[in-house]
Design a protein around this motif. Structure first.
Motif, PDB file in Angstrom:
ATOM      1  N   VAL A  70      -3.135   2.403 -18.197  1.00  0.00           N
ATOM      2  CA  VAL A  70      -3.788   1.858 -17.214  1.00  0.00           C
ATOM      3  C   VAL A  70      -4.811   2.857 -16.811  1.00  0.00           C
ATOM      4  CG1 VAL A  70      -1.903   0.496 -16.192  1.00  0.00           C
ATOM      5  CG2 VAL A  70      -2.246   3.011 -15.459  1.00  0.00           C
ATOM      6  N   ARG A  75      -5.320  -0.717 -13.829  1.00  0.00           N
ATOM      7  CA  ARG A  75      -5.466  -1.818 -14.444  1.00  0.00           C
ATOM      8  C   ARG A  75      -5.190  -1.488 -16.074  1.00  0.00           C
ATOM      9  NH1 ARG A  75     -11.817  -2.548 -12.242  1.00  0.00           N
ATOM     10  NH2 ARG A  75     -11.881  -0.421 -13.491  1.00  0.00           N
ATOM     11  N   GLU A  76      -4.443  -2.487 -16.799  1.00  0.00           N
ATOM     12  CA  GLU A  76      -4.067  -2.172 -18.098  1.00  0.00           C
ATOM     13  C   GLU A  76      -5.208  -2.067 -18.875  1.00  0.00           C
ATOM     14  OE1 GLU A  76      -0.998  -4.611 -19.211  1.00  0.00           O
ATOM     15  OE2 GLU A  76       0.624  -3.723 -18.446  1.00  0.00           O
TER      16      GLU A  76
END
Length: 373
Positions: A70, A75-76
């Motif tokens: 992340v 956020r990936e």
């Protein structure tokens, strides 16, 4: 430089952030200079900042491993680290660096280093027990709490922020230290700053990551409290630790909790590349990075190389995007892309083209210096 006796040119650059990596710099200059009859030795280098993991992997012949992690806002995305036998080379910026955020996304209260911890966990799952960590380019000032929480540290706080340092109450180190008791950690640092105080992680680096004046004061106070917690749990005082303020203080925390060895990224890479051996063969050294200023002489590649060359009485040239006037006398010659480009943006966008132009200027300078000797 005596062109008759020594036509060896040592290329030893750092990367130019956002436009030119050290490998491309070496490739372009080597091609241009060798066409003119010079012999080049290419040593791409790093100082612990963006791109250093690839540099170290190059010299150790390590292979990339790609996995999901992340960014600093959670956020990936996919990121790579490098693995050679039981040694993993992992770069913080690759997971959760400032380079993954747009300027309007800078959020010092909600950015953290969790993505770095995820990469470290993955490396351990692949059998790594020797970690070389590169920590420059961080987007957060969280004392490493995000990464350490992923790695097994229990953190108690009441804050709703993703930056756990903002309201940290207490920690439990048992699981973390049990998990890492057989793991050796070396951290390559690109700054010498301490964790808190006027030259600390918050005061110096938080404004670059979007912090207001009030947030800088708050973060510095919290890093002081974090240092107290680390001392209470480990017996180690990190408040004056050299390199302790790198990457928002993660270095100080890993030193205290995991016995990590903190070293200068520049010195590590210079040793790994055998720079000092090659220096003895060189008629001139060419280094470079995006900008040289007074900070370049506090552990950065160009300043460190300039100092070594001066001691050995070997001419050293710098190729840069921009240069502050105060540092020009520290090099025998400084070539700036800005003197050829229409604007800074132009020099960044078309850096390879301007580097080729500079290569010809270097050749002219070398021949002029030969005739003046």
């Amino acid at each position: 430089m005596n062109l008759i006796n020594n036509r060896n040119i040592l290329l030893a650059p750092n990367s130019f952030k956002g436009c030119l990596d050290a490998f491309e710099f070496c490739r372009i200059l080597a091609s241009e200079l060798e066409e003119c009859g010079f012999h080049t030795i290419s040593l791409p280098l790093g100082d612990g900042g963006d791109g250093t993991a690839r540099i170290v992997a190059h010299y150790l012949h390590a292979s990339p491993i790609k996995t999901k992690t992340v960014d600093a806002l959670g956020r990936e995305h996919f990121a790579s680290y490098y693995l050679k036998d039981s040694t993993a080379i992992i770069e913080l910026a690759e997971a959760c660096g400032l380079k993954h955020l747009k300027r309007e996304e800078y959020d010092i209260l909600n950015t953290n280093t969790a993505g770095f911890g995820i990469l470290i966990n993955h490396a351990l799952s692949q059998g790594a027990n020797n970690l070389i960590l590169c920590v420059g380019g961080s987007a957060s000032v969280d004392g490493g709490t995000g990464a350490l929480r992923e790695m097994g540290l229990t953190i108690v706080n009441n804050s709703q922020n993703r930056n756990y340092i903002t309201d940290i109450k207490r920690i439990n180190t048992e699981l973390l230290q049990q998990k890492f008791k057989e793991i050796h950690i070396t951290i390559l640092c690109d700054v010498d700053n301490s964790i808190c105080g006027p030259e600390g992680a918050a005061a110096v680096f938080a404004p670059q990551k979007g912090a207001s004046r009030e947030q800088v004061v708050m973060l510095d106070k919290q890093l002081g409290l974090w240092s107290d917690l680390l001392r209470q749990n480990t017996g180690k005082d990190v408040t004056r630790l050299r390199h302790g303020g790198a990457a928002g203080g993660i270095t100080a925390a890993m030193y205290a909790l995991l016995n990590a060895q903190l070293v200068s990224g520049s010195e590590y890479c210079l040793t790994l590349s055998r720079f000092h051996d090659y220096l003895l063969q060189a008629g001139v050294v060419i280094t470079g990075e995006g900008k040289i200023d007074l900070q370049s002489f506090y552990g950065k590649i160009p300043g460190t190389i300039a100092n070594f060359c001066q001691k050995q009485n070997i001419p050293v040239y710098a190729v840069v995007g921009l240069a502050e006037k105060q540092v020009l006398p520290r090099f025998d010659k400084v070539f700036t892309m800005s003197q050829y480009a229409r604007s800074v943006q132009d020099s960044i966008k078309n850096a390879p083209s301007y580097l080729k132009i500079i290569a010809q200027a270097i050749v002219d300078t070398l021949y002029l210096s030969a005739y003046s000797d």
